[in-house]
Design a protein around this motif. Structure first.
Motif, PDB file in Angstrom:
ATOM      1  N   MET A  28       6.179  -3.101  -6.438  1.00 48.99           N
ATOM      2  CA  MET A  28       7.242  -3.534  -5.548  1.00 48.99           C
ATOM      3  C   MET A  28       8.566  -3.033  -6.101  1.00 48.99           C
ATOM      4  O   MET A  28       8.715  -2.879  -7.307  1.00 48.99           O
ATOM      5  CB  MET A  28       7.306  -5.059  -5.491  1.00 48.99           C
ATOM      6  CG  MET A  28       6.164  -5.693  -4.727  1.00 48.99           C
ATOM      7  SD  MET A  28       6.254  -5.285  -2.989  1.00 48.99           S
ATOM      8  CE  MET A  28       7.626  -6.341  -2.495  1.00 48.99           C
ATOM      9  N   GLY A  29       9.506  -2.799  -5.224  1.00 52.38           N
ATOM     10  CA  GLY A  29      10.836  -2.443  -5.696  1.00 52.38           C
ATOM     11  C   GLY A  29      10.979  -0.978  -6.052  1.00 52.38           C
ATOM     12  O   GLY A  29      11.981  -0.566  -6.604  1.00 52.38           O
ATOM     13  N   GLN A  30       9.948  -0.179  -5.736  1.00 53.80           N
ATOM     14  CA  GLN A  30      10.076   1.257  -6.027  1.00 53.80           C
ATOM     15  C   GLN A  30      10.223   2.041  -4.738  1.00 53.80           C
ATOM     16  O   GLN A  30       9.784   3.183  -4.648  1.00 53.80           O
ATOM     17  CB  GLN A  30       8.835   1.750  -6.787  1.00 53.80           C
ATOM     18  CG  GLN A  30       8.739   1.188  -8.190  1.00 53.80           C
ATOM     19  CD  GLN A  30       7.591   1.777  -8.966  1.00 53.80           C
ATOM     20  OE1 GLN A  30       6.555   2.091  -8.402  1.00 53.80           O
ATOM     21  NE2 GLN A  30       7.778   1.930 -10.265  1.00 53.80           N
ATOM     22  N   GLN A  31      10.825   1.405  -3.736  1.00 50.51           N
ATOM     23  CA  GLN A  31      10.877   2.025  -2.421  1.00 50.51           C
ATOM     24  C   GLN A  31      11.422   3.449  -2.458  1.00 50.51           C
ATOM     25  O   GLN A  31      10.840   4.363  -1.890  1.00 50.51           O
ATOM     26  CB  GLN A  31      11.732   1.169  -1.491  1.00 50.51           C
ATOM     27  CG  GLN A  31      11.937   1.800  -0.136  1.00 50.51           C
ATOM     28  CD  GLN A  31      11.566   0.862   0.985  1.00 50.51           C
ATOM     29  OE1 GLN A  31      10.417   0.523   1.169  1.00 50.51           O
ATOM     30  NE2 GLN A  31      12.530   0.418   1.719  1.00 50.51           N
ATOM     31  N   VAL A  85       8.931   5.855  -3.798  1.00 51.26           N
ATOM     32  CA  VAL A  85       7.807   6.092  -2.895  1.00 51.26           C
ATOM     33  C   VAL A  85       8.239   7.018  -1.760  1.00 51.26           C
ATOM     34  O   VAL A  85       7.530   7.956  -1.394  1.00 51.26           O
ATOM     35  CB  VAL A  85       7.264   4.756  -2.327  1.00 51.26           C
ATOM     36  CG1 VAL A  85       6.110   5.030  -1.382  1.00 51.26           C
ATOM     37  CG2 VAL A  85       6.812   3.842  -3.447  1.00 51.26           C
ATOM     38  N   PHE A 104       0.704   5.282   0.770  1.00 54.55           N
ATOM     39  CA  PHE A 104       0.945   4.554  -0.473  1.00 54.55           C
ATOM     40  C   PHE A 104       0.289   3.189  -0.416  1.00 54.55           C
ATOM     41  O   PHE A 104       0.016   2.660   0.675  1.00 54.55           O
ATOM     42  CB  PHE A 104       2.445   4.385  -0.711  1.00 54.55           C
ATOM     43  CG  PHE A 104       3.122   3.552   0.342  1.00 54.55           C
ATOM     44  CD1 PHE A 104       3.320   2.182   0.139  1.00 54.55           C
ATOM     45  CD2 PHE A 104       3.542   4.098   1.548  1.00 54.55           C
ATOM     46  CE1 PHE A 104       3.931   1.400   1.106  1.00 54.55           C
ATOM     47  CE2 PHE A 104       4.151   3.318   2.517  1.00 54.55           C
ATOM     48  CZ  PHE A 104       4.348   1.975   2.298  1.00 54.55           C
ATOM     49  N   VAL A 131       0.676  -0.749  -2.557  1.00 53.71           N
ATOM     50  CA  VAL A 131       1.592  -1.462  -3.434  1.00 53.71           C
ATOM     51  C   VAL A 131       0.809  -2.452  -4.300  1.00 53.71           C
ATOM     52  O   VAL A 131      -0.042  -3.182  -3.807  1.00 53.71           O
ATOM     53  CB  VAL A 131       2.655  -2.206  -2.602  1.00 53.71           C
ATOM     54  CG1 VAL A 131       3.604  -2.964  -3.499  1.00 53.71           C
ATOM     55  CG2 VAL A 131       3.441  -1.222  -1.743  1.00 53.71           C
ATOM     56  N   ARG A 161      -6.589  -3.476   1.531  1.00 52.14           N
ATOM     57  CA  ARG A 161      -5.427  -2.636   1.811  1.00 52.14           C
ATOM     58  C   ARG A 161      -5.621  -1.243   1.214  1.00 52.14           C
ATOM     59  O   ARG A 161      -5.232  -0.243   1.827  1.00 52.14           O
ATOM     60  CB  ARG A 161      -4.144  -3.260   1.225  1.00 52.14           C
ATOM     61  CG  ARG A 161      -3.819  -4.651   1.725  1.00 52.14           C
ATOM     62  CD  ARG A 161      -3.233  -4.640   3.104  1.00 52.14           C
ATOM     63  NE  ARG A 161      -1.911  -3.998   3.168  1.00 52.14           N
ATOM     64  CZ  ARG A 161      -1.212  -3.885   4.286  1.00 52.14           C
ATOM     65  NH1 ARG A 161      -1.692  -4.377   5.412  1.00 52.14           N
ATOM     66  NH2 ARG A 161      -0.042  -3.301   4.288  1.00 52.14           N
TER      67      ARG A 161
END
Lengths: 620, 120
Positions: B84-87, B90, B101, B103, B110
């Motif tokens: 999370m938080g690596q938008q 990505v 991708f 997460v 998923r």
């Protein structure tokens, strides 16, 4: 349908777009090759046009429409943007701003926009002819789709993880089945966590709409796909539920909440007093609880009022640009600390003082390019506007790297005016500010012509003092000048000392109180022919509040002195009695003419008594 | 014939976990890589149907590895594995050519959905 209820929202939202148009115009002017600013301006103008049309503001929507036509040709790269275009677009933006305001107040018919419209049409025509494209003045109000390809809107499932990355996956898939012409917002926006998952793009492909939609949905986490549908972003934003966690609240509501909480704080203080006078355990507990809740509520509401300074700063790049052009100066303008927050009421007050200081910096501080080069400085001057949080204060600085203030000339003038004695050999920063801030001094033509500084500094200083803040200056010849505005973060609630003279009560905000002591007649002396007080080895002016407010009657034997200080200036204020401290809500106050310049507002005390708030600045 | 997968992650734990999820679903893990450089080498050597790629890895990061692999084989199918938080990272990886991708923390369903999307 009654549209008037939407007028306020139209105004607020249009202003946001206008501010963004100005910003992006500046950016575009700096780098005319960049494509993002013009796309952004186009979108903003388009949105205003759509909103104005929905409100039946025909002058505004027509003006926006003509701007859009010009922007469209510039945007698609069919026309080369020139300086004339920038000037025209700035002018048109100003007119659009006037049109928006006039529409809302029902004065749209009084506007004269013919000249701007004609200029826009002429520019559009010239470019259109050059590009051999038909004029688009008959373009329908809402469609922006043109060129090959189909416009597609996608909404990513808002609750999914990394909506921006998902959007990038969609674009990646589209590139595999065709050519993606334009993406709004630009793909760089996908990287931000603020991105809400909705985007539009124009796709040129062989596939039919069903196949396109299938391909988009195959990317996963897709909530909605609209192939061939173009609606303005704001339409959807308002109808889509749960996307934004913000509400727009009329500032008056927040103000009245602030007033109510102020009264609650006062009532709490009363309750505390009542409860202290009785010995009832359960009442004490309840009082304590109410007291804590009130403080929390107060802190929350203060937080609601906090507003980032960019809301005021954002209009300055345009102002600096226009001034620099007008005065033939070259100025690089930088803004720092835009995200710093201040109470809305304070923020609203500092706009004009800052305009004043920026104007001075460019007009009198920054030298003309040739003069700068002769001095070995870069031809482009630098003006920096910065906000910095320092504990419970915010410092806002306006600095330039211009010629600096010529102290000798100011000193000569101050001596001649008798503002300083002959014994003063140099003006310290503090003294300089006092001379500059002296009402009337700085407007004297010969001084402002030579030294340049000072026009209106008195106004700035007065404003800031009324806000509980202060002004500082530092300046060095040839290096530049910095004005620093010291501001409290919140304005409304302050701790104050309650004092009495005769039957009258006043309050004095504690911020400026250094200490209180008993008046010792042996310490009373003279200072420049007026009363003075020996205080910590120096003599400070002594002011009797009785005399100031003209109270007669018996003077008590023992009287306290309140020492107030602003910057380096101090004075002793003699009162009859000190009756305590409490939190007060300062309410602004329109003094009738002839009122002594020693009050900054009014408030209501815990016992319901209205009193005037003394202004420390008027006492030192 | 089952699809072949190259798993790239610097943590053994993550490689094991991804490997388990995929092999239980019938995919064949043909190789593992701990660094970006290894990922590129093993891709060239194994030509897998799918690569799972961690973003942050020693010596060459996942994004650079994606660029290298795509340069070698523009049709390569790469699935990014991110926290999370690596938008921004990505998005960059996808613009560099990764296809999809997942997460962390990984939910097997998923991960498999994403793999199917990429291979589909």
């Amino acid at each position: 349908m009654d549209l008037s209820q939407y007028a306020e929202l139209f105004l607020v939202e249009s202003r946001e777009h206008l501010s963004s148009i100005n910003q992006q115009l500046l950016e575009w002017e700096r780098s005319p090759q960049a494509t993002e600013p013009v796309a952004g301006i186009f979108r903003a103008v388009h949105t205003i046009k759509g909103m104005a049309a929905a409100m039946s503001y025909s002058v505004t929507s027509d003006l926006a429409h003509r701007m859009e036509s010009l922007l469209d040709i510039l945007r698609t790269g069919d026309g080369e943007v020139t300086q004339d275009h920038f000037e025209l677009l700035f002018r048109a933006t100003d007119t659009l701003e006037q049109a928006v305001a006039a529409s809302v107040s029902g004065r749209e018919g009084q506007l004269d926009v013919a000249e701007v419209l004609a200029a826009l049409d002429a520019a559009t025509r010239d470019l259109g002819a050059a590009a051999r494209r038909p004029s688009r003045s008959s373009m329908p109000l809402v469609a922006v789709s043109e060129g090959p390809g189909i416009w597609i809107r996608v909404q990513i499932e808002p609750n999914s993880t990394l909506v921006g990355a998902r959007a990038a996956v969609v674009i990646g898939r589209m590139e595999a089945i065709g050519a993606v012409r334009e993406v709004r917002p630009p793909p760089s926006a996908f990287e931000s966590d603020e991105f809400d998952g909705q985007f539009d793009f124009q796709l040129e492909t062989e596939l039919d709409p069903e196949a396109i939609e299938r391909e988009i949905r195959a990317a996963g986490d897709i909530k909605q796909v609209l192939v061939g549908a173009e609606r303005s972003r704001t339409d959807v934003k308002q109808t889509a539920s749960g996307r934004s966690r913000h509400v727009r609240v009329d500032l008056q509501r927040v103000d009245s909440m602030m007033d109510l909480i102020g009264e609650l704080v006062t009532a709490r203080d009363q309750l505390t007093q009542v409860s202290a006078a009785r010995t009832a355990g359960d009442l004490d507990d309840l009082t304590l609880k109410i007291s804590r809740l009130t403080s929390d509520l107060q802190a929350e509401i203060i937080q609601v009022r906090m507003t980032p300074v960019w809301q005021v700063f954002d209009r300055f790049p345009r102002l600096v640009r226009d001034l620099a052009r007008q005065l033939d100066k070259q100025v690089e303008f930088r803004v720092e600390g835009k995200e710093i927050e201040l109470d809305r009421a304070i923020l609203d007050e500092i706009g004009d003082p800052l305009v004043h200081l920026l104007r001075n910096a460019i007009d009198h501080g920054i030298e003309p390019p040739a003069e700068r080069e002769a001095l070995g400085k870069p031809p482009t001057g630098r003006v920096v506007l910065s906000a910095l949080r320092e504990k419970a204060k915010v410092a806002i600085k306006v600095s330039d790297d211009g010629r600096g203030i010529e102290r000798e000339k100011i000193l000569d003038r101050a001596r001649r005016d008798g503002m300083v004695g002959d014994e003063v050999e140099t003006l310290s920063d503090e003294l300089l500010l006092r001379v500059l801030a002296r009402s009337g001094f700085s407007t004297a033509a010969e001084v402002s012509d030579v030294s340049g500084r000072g026009v209106g500094i008195d106004i700035v200083a007065t404003r800031l003092r009324a806000l509980g803040g202060g002004l500082e200056v530092s300046s060095e010849i040839g290096v530049g000048t910095t004005f620093t505005l010291q501001l409290p973060i919140t304005l409304a609630i302050v701790r104050a000392l309650t004092v009495e003279v005769g039957d009258e009560r006043y309050v004095l905000p504690i911020t400026h109180v250094t200490e209180t002591l008993d008046l010792d007649s042996s310490a009373v002396t003279e200072l420049d022919g007026r009363a003075g007080l020996m205080y910590r080895g120096t003599v400070i002016p002594l002011v009797d509040l009785r005399e100031l407010v003209n109270v007669s009657g018996i003077v008590p034997d023992r009287r306290p002195v309140v020492v107030v200080q602003i910057g380096g200036r101090r004075s002793g204020v003699v009162v009859d009695t000190l009756t305590g401290q409490q939190e007060i809500v300062v309410k602004s106050f329109d003094p009738p003419s002839g009122t002594l310049p020693i009050f900054s507002g009014a408030t209501i005390l815990g016992d319901g008594m209205p009193v005037l708030v003394l202004d420390a600045g008027g006492l030192v | 014939m089952s699809h072949t997968v190259l798993v790239c992650d610097d943590a053994i734990f993550m490689r094991t976990m991804i490997g388990d999820i995929l092999s239980q679903a019938g995919y064949e893990i043909v190789g593992e890589a701990e660094t970006g450089v290894q990922a590129v080498e093993k891709f060239k050597q194994l030509s897998p149907d799918l690569v799972t790629m961690d973003i942050v890895m020693p010596d060459m990061g996942g994004i650079d590895a994606v660029r290298e692999i795509i340069k070698h084989d523009p049709g390569a199918r790469i699935l990014m594995c991110s926290a999370m938080g690596q938008q921004a990272l990505v998005v960059e990886a996808i613009q560099a050519g990764a296809k999809d991708f997942v997460v962390k923390p990984f939910q097997p369903s998923r991960v498999l959905e994403a793999v199917q999307r990429v291979l589909g």
